[in-house]
Motif scaffolding. Structure first.
Motif, short mmCIF file in Angstrom:
data_model
loop_
_atom_site.label_atom_id
_atom_site.label_comp_id
_atom_site.label_asym_id
_atom_site.label_seq_id
_atom_site.Cartn_x
_atom_site.Cartn_y
_atom_site.Cartn_z
N LYS A 41 -8.53 1.62 -6.30
CA LYS A 41 -8.02 1.37 -7.66
C LYS A 41 -6.76 0.84 -7.85
CE LYS A 41 -11.89 3.72 -9.38
NZ LYS A 41 -12.57 3.83 -8.34
N ASP A 42 -6.08 0.40 -6.72
CA ASP A 42 -4.82 -0.22 -6.66
C ASP A 42 -4.78 -1.71 -6.94
OD1 ASP A 42 -3.58 2.20 -5.96
OD2 ASP A 42 -4.23 1.95 -3.82
N GLY A 43 -6.08 -2.17 -7.23
CA GLY A 43 -6.17 -3.70 -7.50
C GLY A 43 -5.99 -4.62 -6.08
N VAL A 44 -6.20 -4.03 -4.97
CA VAL A 44 -5.92 -4.53 -3.76
C VAL A 44 -7.29 -5.33 -3.27
CG1 VAL A 44 -5.37 -4.65 -1.20
CG2 VAL A 44 -4.19 -3.00 -2.78
N THR A 45 -7.21 -6.76 -3.27
CA THR A 45 -8.43 -7.59 -3.01
C THR A 45 -8.23 -8.32 -1.67
OG1 THR A 45 -7.62 -9.52 -4.12
CG2 THR A 45 -8.85 -7.85 -5.19
N GLY A 46 -7.10 -8.57 -1.06
CA GLY A 46 -6.68 -8.87 0.22
C GLY A 46 -5.78 -8.19 1.04
N THR A 47 -5.63 -8.55 2.42
CA THR A 47 -4.98 -7.79 3.18
C THR A 47 -3.82 -8.86 3.95
OG1 THR A 47 -6.56 -8.09 4.90
CG2 THR A 47 -6.72 -6.11 3.65
N PRO A 48 -2.78 -8.31 4.46
CA PRO A 48 -2.37 -6.88 4.10
C PRO A 48 -1.87 -6.66 2.81
CG PRO A 48 -0.48 -8.15 5.04
CD PRO A 48 -1.73 -9.11 4.94
N GLY A 49 -2.24 -5.27 2.24
CA GLY A 49 -1.77 -4.85 1.02
C GLY A 49 -0.86 -3.81 0.99
N LEU A 50 0.01 -3.74 0.45
CA LEU A 50 0.99 -2.62 0.45
C LEU A 50 1.23 -2.00 -0.85
CD1 LEU A 50 1.81 -4.45 3.14
CD2 LEU A 50 4.17 -3.35 2.84
N VAL A 51 1.12 -0.62 -1.07
CA VAL A 51 1.25 0.04 -2.48
C VAL A 51 2.00 1.05 -2.30
CG1 VAL A 51 -0.36 1.09 -4.13
CG2 VAL A 51 -1.07 -0.85 -3.03
N MET A 52 2.91 1.33 -3.25
CA MET A 52 3.92 2.64 -3.33
C MET A 52 4.02 2.89 -5.09
SD MET A 52 7.54 3.57 -1.59
CE MET A 52 6.83 3.83 0.05
N ASN A 53 4.07 4.23 -5.03
CA ASN A 53 3.94 4.36 -6.94
C ASN A 53 2.93 3.82 -7.55
OD1 ASN A 53 6.48 5.73 -5.70
ND2 ASN A 53 7.66 3.72 -6.08
N GLY A 54 1.97 3.59 -7.16
CA GLY A 54 0.63 2.83 -7.79
C GLY A 54 0.73 1.55 -7.99
N LYS A 55 1.86 0.75 -7.36
CA LYS A 55 2.21 -0.57 -7.64
C LYS A 55 1.98 -1.44 -6.03
CE LYS A 55 5.14 0.17 -11.59
NZ LYS A 55 6.45 -0.04 -12.08
N GLN A 56 1.37 -2.52 -6.30
CA GLN A 56 1.50 -3.59 -5.19
C GLN A 56 2.94 -3.92 -4.79
OE1 GLN A 56 -2.00 -6.10 -4.53
NE2 GLN A 56 -2.67 -5.38 -6.36
N LEU A 57 3.24 -4.09 -3.59
CA LEU A 57 4.47 -4.49 -3.23
C LEU A 57 4.07 -6.07 -2.44
CD1 LEU A 57 6.03 -1.44 -1.62
CD2 LEU A 57 5.98 -1.97 -3.98
N ASP A 110 12.28 -8.82 3.61
CA ASP A 110 11.58 -8.69 2.26
C ASP A 110 11.04 -7.27 2.42
OD1 ASP A 110 11.87 -10.90 1.22
OD2 ASP A 110 10.23 -11.96 2.03
N PHE A 111 10.44 -6.90 3.61
CA PHE A 111 9.94 -5.29 3.47
C PHE A 111 11.13 -4.29 3.19
CE2 PHE A 111 9.07 -1.40 5.67
CZ PHE A 111 7.74 -1.03 5.20
N ASN A 112 12.33 -4.44 3.83
CA ASN A 112 13.27 -3.32 3.55
C ASN A 112 13.74 -3.58 2.12
OD1 ASN A 112 13.25 -2.40 5.93
ND2 ASN A 112 14.86 -3.89 6.72
N ARG A 113 13.83 -4.66 1.61
CA ARG A 113 14.24 -4.78 0.23
C ARG A 113 13.08 -4.20 -0.53
NH1 ARG A 113 12.64 -8.90 -3.23
NH2 ARG A 113 11.91 -10.14 -1.35
N VAL A 114 11.88 -4.72 -0.67
CA VAL A 114 11.03 -4.17 -1.60
C VAL A 114 10.59 -2.62 -1.40
CG1 VAL A 114 8.49 -4.63 -2.44
CG2 VAL A 114 9.84 -6.58 -1.78
N VAL A 115 10.51 -2.17 -0.23
CA VAL A 115 10.12 -0.67 0.13
C VAL A 115 11.37 -0.24 -0.35
CG1 VAL A 115 9.51 0.72 1.56
CG2 VAL A 115 8.22 -1.36 1.69
N GLY A 116 12.64 -0.56 -0.01
CA GLY A 116 13.87 0.23 -0.48
C GLY A 116 13.73 0.44 -2.07
#
Length: 272
Positions: free
Chosen positions: A231-247, A261-267
């Motif tokens: 239900k996260d709308g992920v259709t490809g990989t790698p897919g990252l999701v937090m708080n219900g939103k794709q990162l 990019d990982f530290n910035r977006v996940v942070g």
């Protein structure tokens, strides 16, 4: 010679000719019957062969059949059919969903570059990771490697979460990860060979038996369905999701492929 003898000879000749014709007619009939019978046998054999071929074509593949098999869930799982795989400290407040396909080359890049940072953040309790395995690359080339590797990951998870993470890292490594177009992971012996580089799995007879016997094949198919129905709308990989939103790296469609990019977006997601 008298006329009577002549007539008698003629009659005898006609009788011999008639008898010969009857014998020949019987031979011809028998030969036709043999030919017809042989033809029927051939036709039946062909029909049986075609029927068997059609039956084999219509017979579900091992992996299709596995969808209906009873699921044996690995240890260290929860949820329906054991398809919820959460790794990390229970005290971590947020969860990062990680969608991956074992054959995915972009996933391999992500794991090689960003994987160590993800592992450190898990160990530090910054977040938990919920792993969702996909097998869609198999669908593109009628392959088996994504499914087989996912089943093997289930066998590793049954040993321990640490073994699972180390095995996943090994499968994505430069040394062991095949080109996307090569379905190397369909080979059980290859998966066991990779596992022998992981201390907890090296020479582990129970793990090896689970891989070779397909103990977690049905689980792999159930996990794959979890990806398909996400239900996260992920259709490809790698897919990252937090708080219900794709990162993503750009807030659009570009996957995260660098530590920065990982530290910035996940942070930012951790602070949200």
């Amino acid at each position: 010679m008298s006329a009577r003898n002549n007539q008698s000879n003629k009659a005898a000749a006609r009788e011999r000719l008639r008898a010969e014709r009857e014998r020949q007619a019987k031979k011809d009939k028998t030969r036709r019957q043999v030919v017809v019978a042989g033809s029927i046998v051939v036709v039946l054999a062909i029909a049986a062969g075609v029927g068997y071929g059609v039956m084999q074509l219509n017979k579900p593949s091992h992996w299709e059949a596995a969808k209906g098999d009873k699921v044996v869930a690995p240890k260290n799982t929860s949820g329906t059919k054991g398809t919820t795989v959460v790794l990390g400290k229970a005290s971590a407040k947020k969860t990062l969903k990680l969608y991956e396909d074992s054959r995915c080359p972009v996933c391999a890049d992500f794991e090689r570059v960003v994987g160590p940072t993800v592992k450190k953040d898990i160990d530090d309790g910054k977040f938990k990771v919920q792993y969702i395995g996909a097998t869609f690359i198999d669908d593109h080339d009628n392959g088996e490697g994504s499914k087989n590797a996912l089943s093997a990951l289930g066998a590793a998870l049954n040993v321990s979460p640490e073994a699972f993470l180390e095995y996943k890292t090994a499968l994505y490594s430069t040394k062991w990860h095949p080109d996307e177009t090569t379905d190397t992971f369909k080979d059980d012996a290859y998966l066991v060979k990779v596992a022998n580089t992981v201390p907890a799995l090296k020479g582990n007879a129970k793990f090896q038996a689970a891989v070779k016997n397909g103990t977690y094949d049905a689980w792999a198919m159930a996990m794959s369905k979890t990806f398909d129905n996400n239900k996260d709308g992920v259709t490809g990989t790698p897919g990252l999701v937090m708080n219900g939103k794709q990162l993503t790296a750009d807030g659009k469609d570009t996957p995260i492929r660098t530590v920065a990019d990982f530290n910035r977006v996940v942070g930012a997601a951790l602070k949200a």
